[in-house]
Enzyme design. Structure first.
Site, PDB file in Angstrom:
ATOM      1  N   CYS A  30     -45.823  53.015   5.250  1.00 56.69           N
ATOM      2  CA  CYS A  30     -44.623  52.270   5.657  1.00 56.69           C
ATOM      3  C   CYS A  30     -44.759  51.966   7.144  1.00 56.69           C
ATOM      4  O   CYS A  30     -45.876  51.971   7.670  1.00 56.69           O
ATOM      5  CB  CYS A  30     -43.348  53.029   5.306  1.00 56.69           C
ATOM      6  SG  CYS A  30     -43.156  54.621   6.144  1.00 56.69           S
ATOM      7  N   ASN A  77     -43.737  56.022   9.091  1.00 55.04           N
ATOM      8  CA  ASN A  77     -44.221  57.250   8.423  1.00 55.04           C
ATOM      9  C   ASN A  77     -43.268  58.430   8.632  1.00 55.04           C
ATOM     10  O   ASN A  77     -43.693  59.580   8.681  1.00 55.04           O
ATOM     11  CB  ASN A  77     -45.652  57.619   8.871  1.00 55.04           C
ATOM     12  CG  ASN A  77     -46.343  58.659   7.990  1.00 55.04           C
ATOM     13  OD1 ASN A  77     -47.189  59.404   8.468  1.00 55.04           O
ATOM     14  ND2 ASN A  77     -45.993  58.742   6.727  1.00 55.04           N
ATOM     15  N   CYS A  98     -39.805  57.979   7.112  1.00 51.92           N
ATOM     16  CA  CYS A  98     -38.759  57.847   6.078  1.00 51.92           C
ATOM     17  C   CYS A  98     -39.375  57.580   4.701  1.00 51.92           C
ATOM     18  O   CYS A  98     -39.487  58.489   3.877  1.00 51.92           O
ATOM     19  CB  CYS A  98     -37.764  56.749   6.429  1.00 51.92           C
ATOM     20  SG  CYS A  98     -36.845  57.029   7.967  1.00 51.92           S
ATOM     21  N   ARG A  99     -39.772  56.330   4.459  1.00 51.88           N
ATOM     22  CA  ARG A  99     -40.170  55.960   3.098  1.00 51.88           C
ATOM     23  C   ARG A  99     -41.469  56.593   2.637  1.00 51.88           C
ATOM     24  O   ARG A  99     -41.527  57.163   1.527  1.00 51.88           O
ATOM     25  CB  ARG A  99     -40.275  54.428   2.982  1.00 51.88           C
ATOM     26  CG  ARG A  99     -38.928  53.746   3.100  1.00 51.88           C
ATOM     27  CD  ARG A  99     -39.096  52.263   3.338  1.00 51.88           C
ATOM     28  NE  ARG A  99     -39.652  52.001   4.660  1.00 51.88           N
ATOM     29  CZ  ARG A  99     -39.982  50.798   5.123  1.00 51.88           C
ATOM     30  NH1 ARG A  99     -39.818  49.748   4.346  1.00 51.88           N
ATOM     31  NH2 ARG A  99     -40.447  50.645   6.346  1.00 51.88           N
ATOM     32  N   SER A 100     -42.530  56.498   3.449  1.00 55.47           N
ATOM     33  CA  SER A 100     -43.818  57.003   2.942  1.00 55.47           C
ATOM     34  C   SER A 100     -43.869  58.525   2.810  1.00 55.47           C
ATOM     35  O   SER A 100     -44.469  59.012   1.851  1.00 55.47           O
ATOM     36  CB  SER A 100     -45.010  56.428   3.711  1.00 55.47           C
ATOM     37  OG  SER A 100     -44.965  56.722   5.070  1.00 55.47           O
ATOM     38  N   ASP A 124     -36.267  49.404   4.086  1.00 53.99           N
ATOM     39  CA  ASP A 124     -36.266  50.358   5.200  1.00 53.99           C
ATOM     40  C   ASP A 124     -34.869  50.974   5.353  1.00 53.99           C
ATOM     41  O   ASP A 124     -33.903  50.253   5.610  1.00 53.99           O
ATOM     42  CB  ASP A 124     -36.658  49.578   6.465  1.00 53.99           C
ATOM     43  CG  ASP A 124     -36.838  50.471   7.669  1.00 53.99           C
ATOM     44  OD1 ASP A 124     -36.470  51.664   7.595  1.00 53.99           O
ATOM     45  OD2 ASP A 124     -37.333  49.972   8.689  1.00 53.99           O
TER      46      ASP A 124
HETATM   47  P1  4NP Z   1     -40.100  54.144   7.724  1.00 57.64           P
HETATM   48  O1  4NP Z   1     -38.755  53.884   8.572  1.00 57.64           O
HETATM   49  O2  4NP Z   1     -41.000  52.943   7.990  1.00 57.64           O
HETATM   50  O3  4NP Z   1     -39.612  54.194   6.332  1.00 57.64           O
HETATM   51  O4  4NP Z   1     -40.679  55.443   8.237  1.00 57.64           O
HETATM   52  C1  4NP Z   1     -38.767  53.596   9.934  1.00 57.64           C
HETATM   53  C2  4NP Z   1     -38.921  54.611  10.847  1.00 57.64           C
HETATM   54  C3  4NP Z   1     -38.912  54.338  12.201  1.00 57.64           C
HETATM   55  C4  4NP Z   1     -38.755  53.039  12.625  1.00 57.64           C
HETATM   56  C5  4NP Z   1     -38.614  52.019  11.706  1.00 57.64           C
HETATM   57  C6  4NP Z   1     -38.633  52.294  10.354  1.00 57.64           C
HETATM   58  N1  4NP Z   1     -38.734  52.748  14.012  1.00 57.64           N
HETATM   59  O5  4NP Z   1     -38.503  51.591  14.365  1.00 57.64           O
HETATM   60  O6  4NP Z   1     -38.919  53.665  14.827  1.00 57.64           O
END
Ligand code: 4NP
Length: 162
Positions: free
Chosen positions: A11, A14, A16-18, A128
Site C-alpha cells: 500500500c 505500510n 494501515c492496509r498492507s 485508504d
Molecule cells: P496505508 O495508509 O497506505 O494503508 O498504510 C496510509 C498511511 C500513511 C499515509 C497515507 C496512507 N501517509 O500519508 O502518511
C-alpha cells in the site's frame, strides 16, 4: 513439498492496509496449515513510516478480529522485492501505478491488485482509511479477510490437486 509461494502486499504507507492484509493472510494461511508453502510480507511505496508499527487503529481492528499485527514494522518497497516475491499485490490503483513504474529490468514477480487477484471484480481496490474513522478500518478488514480466505482456498485446492 512444492517451492514456497511468496506474496508481498503493498500500500502507500505500510501502516494501515498492507499490514492488515498481511495479518489476515498469515492467520488464514496458518488456519489452513499452509504456512510452509505460502509466505507473506508487506511494504509501502512510500518510506515515511519505515520502522514504525502499524497505525494504532489498524492494530485495534485486527486485534478485535483475533489477529495480532502489533509486531509488524513498516518498510519501503525495494528493488530486490521484485525478485524476492512471486506476486506483488497492491491495495489500490495508485499503488499499482507506482509499483509498475519501479519495475526493474527482468523482474521475476508479477504485479496485480490484491482484491482483483483474489477474485473480486476487475479493478477492485482497498480504500485508504488513513484519514477516515473506525468504520473505514472495519471495511478494510472485511475486504482483506475476504481476499485472504479466497486466496487460501485457491491454494488449498491446488495443493489438494483438485
Ligand atoms: P496505508 O495508509 O497506505 O494503508 O498504510 C496510509 C498511511 C500513511 C499515509 C497515507 C496512507 N501517509 O500519508 O502518511
Amino acid at each position: 513439498m512444492a517451492e514456497p509461494v511468496r506474496l508481498l502486499v503493498i500500500c502507500l504507507g505500510n501502516i494501515c492496509r498492507s499490514p492488515m492484509a498481511e495479518g489476515a493472510l498469515r492467520a488464514r494461511i496458518a488456519e489452513a496449515g499452509l504456512s510452509d508453502w505460502l509466505q507473506v510480507d508487506s511494504a509501502g511505496t512510500g518510506g515515511w513510516h519505515a520502522g514504525e508499527p502499524p497505525d494504532h487503529r489498524a492494530v485495534v481492528t485486527a486485534e478485535s478480529n483475533g489477529v495480532d499485527i502489533s509486531m509488524l514494522r513498516a518498510r519501503q518497497l525495494q528493488a530486490a522485492d521484485f525478485d524476492d516475491f512471486d506476486w506483488l499485490l497492491c491495495a489500490d490503483r495508485s499503488n499499482l501505478r507506482d509499483v509498475r513504474a519501479r519495475v526493474p529490468a527482468a523482474a521475476h514477480g508479477r504485479i496485480a491488485l490484491l482484491r482483483e487477484w483474489a477474485g473480486a471484480h476487475k479493478g477492485a481496490e482497498i480504500a485508504d482509511p488513513y484519514t477516515g474513522g473506525q468504520r473505514h478500518f472495519d471495511a478494510v478488514w472485511a475486504q482483506v479477510d475476504t481476499a485472504a480466505q479466497a486466496i487460501v482456498a485457491r491454494f488449498a485446492r491446488q495443493r489438494g490437486g483438485v
